[in-house]
Design an enzyme around this catalytic site. Structure first.
Site, PDB file in Angstrom:
ATOM      1  N   MET A   1       0.844  -1.193   0.000  1.00  0.00           N
ATOM      2  CA  MET A   1       0.000   0.000   0.000  1.00  0.00           C
ATOM      3  C   MET A   1       0.880   1.245   0.000  1.00  0.00           C
ATOM      4  O   MET A   1       2.011   1.224   0.465  1.00  0.00           O
ATOM      5  CB  MET A   1      -0.903   0.013   1.225  1.00  0.00           C
ATOM      6  CG  MET A   1      -1.965  -1.067   1.216  1.00  0.00           C
ATOM      7  SD  MET A   1      -3.496  -0.520   0.462  1.00  0.00           S
ATOM      8  CE  MET A   1      -4.073   0.683   1.643  1.00  0.00           C
ATOM      9  N   CYS A   2       0.331   2.328  -0.479  1.00  0.00           N
ATOM     10  CA  CYS A   2       1.005   3.621  -0.521  1.00  0.00           C
ATOM     11  C   CYS A   2       0.003   4.675  -0.089  1.00  0.00           C
ATOM     12  O   CYS A   2      -1.133   4.375   0.278  1.00  0.00           O
ATOM     13  CB  CYS A   2       1.492   3.929  -1.929  1.00  0.00           C
ATOM     14  SG  CYS A   2       2.578   2.686  -2.666  1.00  0.00           S
ATOM     15  N   ARG A   3       0.408   5.917  -0.161  1.00  0.00           N
ATOM     16  CA  ARG A   3      -0.486   7.054  -0.094  1.00  0.00           C
ATOM     17  C   ARG A   3      -0.221   7.879  -1.347  1.00  0.00           C
ATOM     18  O   ARG A   3       0.927   8.064  -1.756  1.00  0.00           O
ATOM     19  CB  ARG A   3      -0.248   7.914   1.142  1.00  0.00           C
ATOM     20  CG  ARG A   3      -0.412   7.220   2.492  1.00  0.00           C
ATOM     21  CD  ARG A   3      -1.870   6.978   2.903  1.00  0.00           C
ATOM     22  NE  ARG A   3      -2.434   5.791   2.273  1.00  0.00           N
ATOM     23  CZ  ARG A   3      -3.683   5.358   2.475  1.00  0.00           C
ATOM     24  NH1 ARG A   3      -4.498   6.036   3.270  1.00  0.00           N
ATOM     25  NH2 ARG A   3      -4.126   4.272   1.876  1.00  0.00           N
ATOM     26  N   VAL A  87       3.877   8.432  -1.806  1.00  0.00           N
ATOM     27  CA  VAL A  87       4.807   7.973  -0.769  1.00  0.00           C
ATOM     28  C   VAL A  87       4.586   6.469  -0.650  1.00  0.00           C
ATOM     29  O   VAL A  87       3.462   6.007  -0.492  1.00  0.00           O
ATOM     30  CB  VAL A  87       4.612   8.712   0.574  1.00  0.00           C
ATOM     31  CG1 VAL A  87       5.087  10.146   0.451  1.00  0.00           C
ATOM     32  CG2 VAL A  87       3.177   8.662   1.070  1.00  0.00           C
ATOM     33  N   ASN A 114      -2.284   3.285  -5.962  1.00  0.00           N
ATOM     34  CA  ASN A 114      -2.246   2.878  -4.562  1.00  0.00           C
ATOM     35  C   ASN A 114      -2.949   1.535  -4.465  1.00  0.00           C
ATOM     36  O   ASN A 114      -4.172   1.447  -4.663  1.00  0.00           O
ATOM     37  CB  ASN A 114      -2.948   3.904  -3.674  1.00  0.00           C
ATOM     38  CG  ASN A 114      -3.047   3.436  -2.232  1.00  0.00           C
ATOM     39  OD1 ASN A 114      -2.211   2.677  -1.761  1.00  0.00           O
ATOM     40  ND2 ASN A 114      -4.074   3.882  -1.544  1.00  0.00           N
TER      41      ASN A 114
END
Length: 254
Positions: A1-3, A87, A114
């Site tokens: 997962m990311c943002r 990120v 994401n």
């Protein structure tokens, strides 16, 4: 997962978007509140924009954003009417290196994802590879599911929204063939600097968080988590492509 987060609107200095909000995308790297599969986003970061000639550009680094000494200088120096930032929390098995760091960039668009496809190398990668034209496949430099899906997006035709919908729907159609236990988290943002399209969805799992603010500092923002407590932030609907134009005039595209 990311943002992930993106801005489209009046020219905006990077730090206004990247670091200044109370719950900025930079803060979400270490203080994410709505992530399901990780606690921090420490596996690199990147931001993209469009220059005065309309060409996409990007800065990417495999360091966590809080360890990158370039952030302050970039933030106070760069202005653009479009920002796309990621990120990263790397999916296990997908290396932390420059080629795997988003946003991905082509001659015309910036793209962030994401999410993930479970065990991508052993599940979906072969199907995507067969569907890609040889020249498109040859341009893939990394190992992430995200870059393969970006290549699949680039191969579609029509508007940004049409291309995003076509790529997304093809992936969703493939997932049931892989087994009931294969999860696909499918939050995407793509922009050509004039339009922006995004979708929030998942298969066999809850969709990652994604919010829209139509009136943020002279533009519109789509972000994994709201930047502040304003009531202007609304959750993105599931499985609907949301399209923004510049000057910003949000509309839903079925």
């Amino acid at each position: 997962m990311c943002r992930i987060a993106a801005y489209l609107g009046e020219p905006c200095r990077l730090d206004r978007f990247l670091t200044e909000p109370a719950h900025s995308i930079a803060r979400q790297a270490w203080d994410a509140r709505e992530m399901g599969d990780a606690t921090v986003n420490a596996d690199g970061w990147g931001t993209g924009w469009f220059d005065e000639s309309g060409q996409p550009a990007a800065y990417r680094n495999t360091l966590p954003i809080w360890s990158d000494a370039n952030v302050d200088a970039l933030g106070r120096s760069l202005y653009a009417h479009t920002w796309v930032t990621n990120v990263r929390s790397a999916t296990p098995g997908l290396g932390t290196d420059y080629a795997n760091t988003q946003p991905f960039i082509s001659d015309e668009v910036l793209f962030v994802h994401n999410g993930f496809v479970d065990r991508f190398a052993h599940t979906l990668r072969a199907r995507v590879s067969v569907a890609l034209e040889p020249a498109m496949l040859a341009e893939i430099n990394g190992s992430t599911d995200s870059e393969y899906l970006f290549a699949l997006f680039r191969q579609q035709t029509g508007s940004l929204a049409d291309r995003l919908r076509a790529m997304h729907d093809q992936v969703v159609a493939w997932i049931p063939e892989l087994g009931d236990d294969v999860r696909a988290l499918l939050n995407f943002i793509v922009t050509d600097g004039t339009q922006l399209a995004a979708i929030r969805n998942a298969v066999n799992a809850p969709a990652p968080s994604l919010y829209l603010n139509r009136d943020w500092s002279g533009g519109a923002v789509i972000a994994s988590e709201a930047f502040d407590q304003s009531s202007d932030w609304t959750p993105m609907p599931h499985n609907e492509v949301v399209e923004l134009d510049h000057p910003v005039s949000p509309r839903n595209a079925a």
